[in-house]
Design a protein around this motif. Structure first.
Motif, PDB file in Angstrom:
ATOM      1  N   ALA A 104       3.982   1.855  -1.261  1.00  0.00           N
ATOM      2  CA  ALA A 104       4.125   1.862  -2.541  1.00  0.00           C
ATOM      3  C   ALA A 104       3.723   2.073  -3.392  1.00  0.00           C
ATOM      4  N   ILE A 105       2.536   1.766  -3.595  1.00  0.00           N
ATOM      5  CA  ILE A 105       1.304   1.774  -4.687  1.00  0.00           C
ATOM      6  C   ILE A 105       1.593   3.665  -4.141  1.00  0.00           C
ATOM      7  N   HIS A 106       0.429   4.210  -2.939  1.00  0.00           N
ATOM      8  CA  HIS A 106       0.371   4.973  -2.839  1.00  0.00           C
ATOM      9  C   HIS A 106       1.745   6.545  -2.769  1.00  0.00           C
ATOM     10  N   PRO A 115       1.053  -1.127   0.106  1.00  0.00           N
ATOM     11  CA  PRO A 115       0.165  -0.042   0.366  1.00  0.00           C
ATOM     12  C   PRO A 115       0.848   1.093  -0.142  1.00  0.00           C
TER      13      PRO A 115
END
Lengths: 298, 338
Positions: free
Chosen positions: B130-132, B128
């Motif tokens: 890394a995604i954001h 999460p």
């Protein structure tokens, strides 16, 4: 994600899919033998071609001589050293095979990934293109295309690109099938719920989980590419002299198969050994990547 | 879990109105019209207040999981409204939704399938971030270690792979992954139903602790009435895509008003064998009708002992009948079951 190294911070050994596969692979005597022979051929071919780069273009007065110390594989009708030719041809074939399988890997994975992940209309269109390439016999396309290419000199690179452009269909179908199954797995949904982009889902989750299938079939494509190139060269549509390939040598030698058999049997035998090696390696990888096999093999 | 019951003066963190989710069964022929429509969720409305737990119960196929998935746009709402902190989620683009997702997370039912087998636990928990775009090499590992400690896992296991963990541990990993962004709302999609009973208690207590510590609101989807009773502040009962009753936990369990809730509660076993023998069980007749072709009017009428003509003609609204106890029935009547 390169967030954590594969090795634990406390230094404990981590069992990754790769290390498991490699461990299985190392136990596979057939595949190891295949790799050993393959590497030996590669090294000998490299060394020979480097030490004696003009071996295949230097004419001698030994016309169609059987194998001897001076010419271990004998010579051709026109007095060329066959061993130089065979090794140079083998090297040429391997270069072509690497280009072809890289292309097949990239195009096949990309097309299969897009078709399998997004589905719908995109999938239908891409798969119809694949079907089209699959129903029309590959050789027919190659013959027609290589005629066009040959007028430009029939360079090995052109042949490689041509074969590569037509060899990705098999991988793309397999990757698509794998992705269709994987995208229904909860961890993919979990990643989407976290807000991951399609690119991220495909590259971080789906491809790593399909890597076994991709690797194995890329290896098998190498064998297919060597055979296809040989077929083309055999038909006189592939590589044109002064370049040389094993298929071309087989074609040259077949006329003298009864009178001076070495001209046929050395290139054909080398071709056979190389392709066999690649198949055995591919088989070994298949078994190594399949976890169900891991247990059976212990 | 949070002890104070819902206070209507607070504004809800998640507010769902008339949510409808239909799935179209596609024909295998291209360009053909869809052959049938599955009415998975049909006009559900509920509020989730900060820091509380709303239990969502019902039998399999009643649309409770679809409701949870619709919150995160994993299932696309056909119509209706989902408001998070006052912001409408239905119709948001993927990018706009990304911001919301940091505050709205989900824990999945299947602890074995919901972790990528090719990623280390640390990588999964860090995903999460890394995604954001919130992962930094300096702070990231510390955040992961902290999240792991919060769920009772030793951070040194961050470099292991999921297959080395038990179901309960994996569910903790899933919770850590959902927690790392400090969400305001956590959707728990049957978080313990795949676990052994002995492990369930541990995970449920962990969820309660985390709620107390961080004030997260839970939408707890479950079919196990005793789990829901233990965890929830309020409970909503779903039947065939509609919420039939929603009330404070104590009210709902002690004085259910909808005949379906009464039947559901009467089917839950009691720990006391004497009470179990004495009580009257309500046996429903027939099966749940197909969601592709739901009954007119009240969806429960085909199996309801109280059904009258009006039930076939008029859809009963979910009406508050005092003390935040809302019932969707033409003939509500409190009845003590347990």
């Amino acid at each position: 994600m390169s967030i954590f190294r594969k090795k634990g911070r406390s230094g404990e050994k981590i069992e990754t899919q790769w290390s498991t596969a490699m461990r299985n692979f190392r136990k596979d005597k057939m595949a190891l033998t295949g790799i050993a022979i393959f590497v030996i051929i590669l090294i000998v071919a490299l060394v020979q071609t480097m030490l004696n780069p003009k071996g295949w273009s230097t004419l001698t007065t030994d016309f169609a001589k059987p194998p001897s110390w001076h010419h271990p594989f004998g010579t051709t009708d026109s007095g060329l050293d066959l061993m130089s030719g065979c090794l140079k041809g083998a090297l040429q074939d391997l270069i072509i095979a690497v280009i072809v399988s890289t292309m097949a890997l990239v195009i096949g994975t990309a097309v299969g990934a897009v078709a399998g992940y997004f589905g719908g209309l995109l999938d239908s269109v891409l798969m119809r293109v694949v079907d089209l390439l699959l129903v029309v016999p590959l050789l027919t396309i190659l013959i027609v295309m290589s005629n066009i290419f040959s007028s430009g000199g029939g360079s090995p690179l052109a042949i490689a690109l041509l074969i590569g452009f037509l060899s990705w269909t098999y991988i793309s179908r397999l990757v698509r099938a794998e992705f269709l199954a994987l995208r229904e797995r909860p961890f993919v949904e979990a990643s989407i719920a976290l807000g991951a982009s399609s690119w991220r889902v495909i590259t971080r989750h789906l491809i790593p989980n399909a890597i076994g299938v991709i690797m194995v079939n890329t290896t098998l494509t190498v064998a297919g590419a060597i055979l296809l190139e040989s077929t083309l060269s055999y038909l006189g549509l592939g590589i044109v002299p002064p370049a040389v390939s094993l298929g071309m040598l087989v074609q040259d030698g077949q006329g003298s198969a009864t009178t001076s058999p070495w001209q046929f049997f050395f290139p054909a035998g080398l071709l056979l050994i190389i392709v066999l090696c690649v198949f055995v390696i591919g088989d070994g990888m298949q078994a190594a990547f399949d976890p169900r096999n891991a247990r059976r093999r212990k | 879990m949070a002890t104070d019951s819902t206070d209507t003066t607070r504004s809800p963190v998640l507010s769902v109105r008339d949510l409808v989710v239909h799935f179209q069964k596609k024909s295998s022929l291209p360009f053909a019209k869809p052959t049938s429509v599955v009415h998975a969720v049909c006009g559900s409305s509920f509020d989730l207040f900060p820091g509380e737990t709303l239990g969502l119960v019902g039998e399999s196929g009643c649309g409770k999981t679809t409701t949870g998935r619709a919150m995160l746009q994993l299932a696309e709402p056909t119509s209706g409204s989902i408001k998070f902190d006052g912001q409408e989620l239905v119709g948001l683009s993927r990018k706009e939704m990304g911001e919301i997702r940091q505050n709205l997370q989900i824990v999945f039912q299947d602890p074995f399938g919901s972790l990528d087998p090719k990623m280390t636990v640390g990588q999964s928990i860090a995903e999460p971030l890394a995604i954001h775009g919130r992962w930094t090499d300096e702070e990231g590992p510390g955040l992961v270690a902290e999240a792991m400690r919060h769920v009772g896992l030793d951070p040194k296991f961050a470099s292991r792979f999921p297959n080395e963990f038990s179901g309960g541990q994996r569910q903790r990993i899933g919770i850590a992954r959902a927690l790392i962004l400090n969400p305001k709302v956590l959707i728990l999609d049957e978080p313990v139903s795949a676990l052994d009973v002995s492990v369930q208690a541990g995970v449920i207590n962990l969820l309660a602790d985390l709620q107390e510590k961080f004030g997260i609101a839970y939408l707890m989807i479950a079919h196990d009435l005793s789990v829901v009773r233990h965890v929830s502040d309020r409970v909503a009962v779903m039947y065939l895509g509609r919420i039939v009753e929603i009330a404070d936990k104590v009210d709902l369990y002690s004085a259910p008003q909808h005949p379906y809730t009464q039947a559901l509660l009467s089917a839950a076993p009691l720990a006391d064998p004497k009470a179990e023998r004495q009580r009257k069980r309500i046996i429903l007749e027939g099966d749940v009708p197909s969601p592709t072709n739901p009954p007119s009017g009240c969806r429960f009428r085909t199996r309801c002992p109280k059904a009258q003509d009006i039930c076939a003609n008029e859809i009963p609204d979910l009406i508050d009948r005092g003390q935040n106890h809302a019932v969707a029935c033409h003939f509500p009547e409190a009845m003590k079951i347990i």
